[in-house]
Design a protein around this motif. Sequence first.
Motif, PDB file in Angstrom:
ATOM      1  N   ILE A 161      10.847  78.811 147.321  1.00 24.30           N
ATOM      2  CA  ILE A 161      12.072  78.941 146.525  1.00 24.30           C
ATOM      3  C   ILE A 161      13.323  78.560 147.318  1.00 24.30           C
ATOM      4  CG2 ILE A 161      11.055  80.779 145.132  1.00 24.30           C
ATOM      5  CD1 ILE A 161      12.742  82.775 146.701  1.00 24.30           C
ATOM      6  N   ARG A 162      13.180  78.128 148.559  1.00 22.62           N
ATOM      7  CA  ARG A 162      14.352  77.784 149.360  1.00 22.62           C
ATOM      8  C   ARG A 162      15.220  76.692 148.736  1.00 22.62           C
ATOM      9  NH1 ARG A 162      12.292  77.885 155.685  1.00 22.62           N
ATOM     10  NH2 ARG A 162      12.481  80.152 155.974  1.00 22.62           N
ATOM     11  N   PRO A 163      14.651  75.569 148.295  1.00 25.47           N
ATOM     12  CA  PRO A 163      15.529  74.558 147.687  1.00 25.47           C
ATOM     13  C   PRO A 163      16.211  75.064 146.427  1.00 25.47           C
ATOM     14  CG  PRO A 163      13.211  74.005 147.334  1.00 25.47           C
ATOM     15  CD  PRO A 163      13.254  75.122 148.331  1.00 25.47           C
ATOM     16  N   GLY A 164      15.528  75.916 145.651  1.00 26.74           N
ATOM     17  CA  GLY A 164      16.146  76.474 144.457  1.00 26.74           C
ATOM     18  C   GLY A 164      17.315  77.380 144.790  1.00 26.74           C
ATOM     19  N   THR A 165      17.168  78.201 145.816  1.00 29.25           N
ATOM     20  CA  THR A 165      18.262  79.096 146.201  1.00 29.25           C
ATOM     21  C   THR A 165      19.451  78.311 146.753  1.00 29.25           C
ATOM     22  OG1 THR A 165      17.226  79.428 148.385  1.00 29.25           O
ATOM     23  CG2 THR A 165      16.729  81.034 146.660  1.00 29.25           C
ATOM     24  N   LEU A 166      19.170  77.255 147.513  1.00 34.03           N
ATOM     25  CA  LEU A 166      20.263  76.415 148.009  1.00 34.03           C
ATOM     26  C   LEU A 166      21.035  75.791 146.853  1.00 34.03           C
ATOM     27  CD1 LEU A 166      18.862  74.409 151.091  1.00 34.03           C
ATOM     28  CD2 LEU A 166      20.747  76.041 151.074  1.00 34.03           C
ATOM     29  N   ALA A 180      19.076  69.350 147.814  1.00 31.88           N
ATOM     30  CA  ALA A 180      18.267  70.369 148.482  1.00 31.88           C
ATOM     31  C   ALA A 180      16.784  70.040 148.484  1.00 31.88           C
ATOM     32  CB  ALA A 180      18.499  71.724 147.816  1.00 31.88           C
ATOM     33  N   LEU A 181      16.261  69.556 147.358  1.00 30.72           N
ATOM     34  CA  LEU A 181      14.814  69.351 147.244  1.00 30.72           C
ATOM     35  C   LEU A 181      14.279  68.281 148.185  1.00 30.72           C
ATOM     36  CD1 LEU A 181      12.392  70.466 145.741  1.00 30.72           C
ATOM     37  CD2 LEU A 181      12.758  68.760 143.953  1.00 30.72           C
TER      38      LEU A 181
END
Length: 224
Positions: free
Chosen positions: A152-157, A106-107
């Motif tokens: 926070i999008r990559p963390g949520t993915l 994701a990151l």
Amino acid sequence: MMAGLFSIFDPSSSVFSLSLNWISTFLGTMFLPYLYWASPSRWGVGWSGLTKGLYNEFKVILGDRNLGLGLMFVSLFTLISFNNFLGLLPYVFTSSSHLVMTLSLALPLWLSFMVFGWVNHTQQMFSHLVPQGTPGVLMPFMVLIETISNIIRPGTLAVRLAANMIAGHLLLSLLGNMGPSMFFSVIWVLISLQILLLLLESAVAIIQSYVFAVLSSLYASEVN
């Protein structure tokens, strides 16, 4: 002996301090070449139809100018789905239940989209921070909220995929550990629950792969 409830997900097999569990991440690639040289089968036709339908969906999201990204997201879906399904087999390490793998997927995707968007479409990226029709008084708060939600999008993915895989595996493990302490007359209830839960986990495996790939494509469409 299991040190803790989550220790069943810890890599344990190693040779010369090199973990062998992560090799299961690439086991899915062993099944793919078979589809290209073997005679057509229901499995091959079904998988080709699934990937073709996904590609058409990504093409609608990304547009005709980004067909290469569509192929990348189909490959991402394939990688995650194979890992999720292989993790349902006994004694196979589930790499997609670890944040090390999910964040590694994701990151870099999110970071590359952000760098591309801010370098090539700066004004468009700024416009995403303030939705149309926002009152002037609320604009600073909206910029702050949109910035946090973007970061926070990559963390949520990553957490969504890992948490869903861990939850199902924990339930399967807990129910399986109850078997030795149950009476033989009611063991069929536990077996039925295990089968139903395994079917549910099979659906979760494909759904979470689809969600990860589609959300990544939606993030990519915002910067194009």
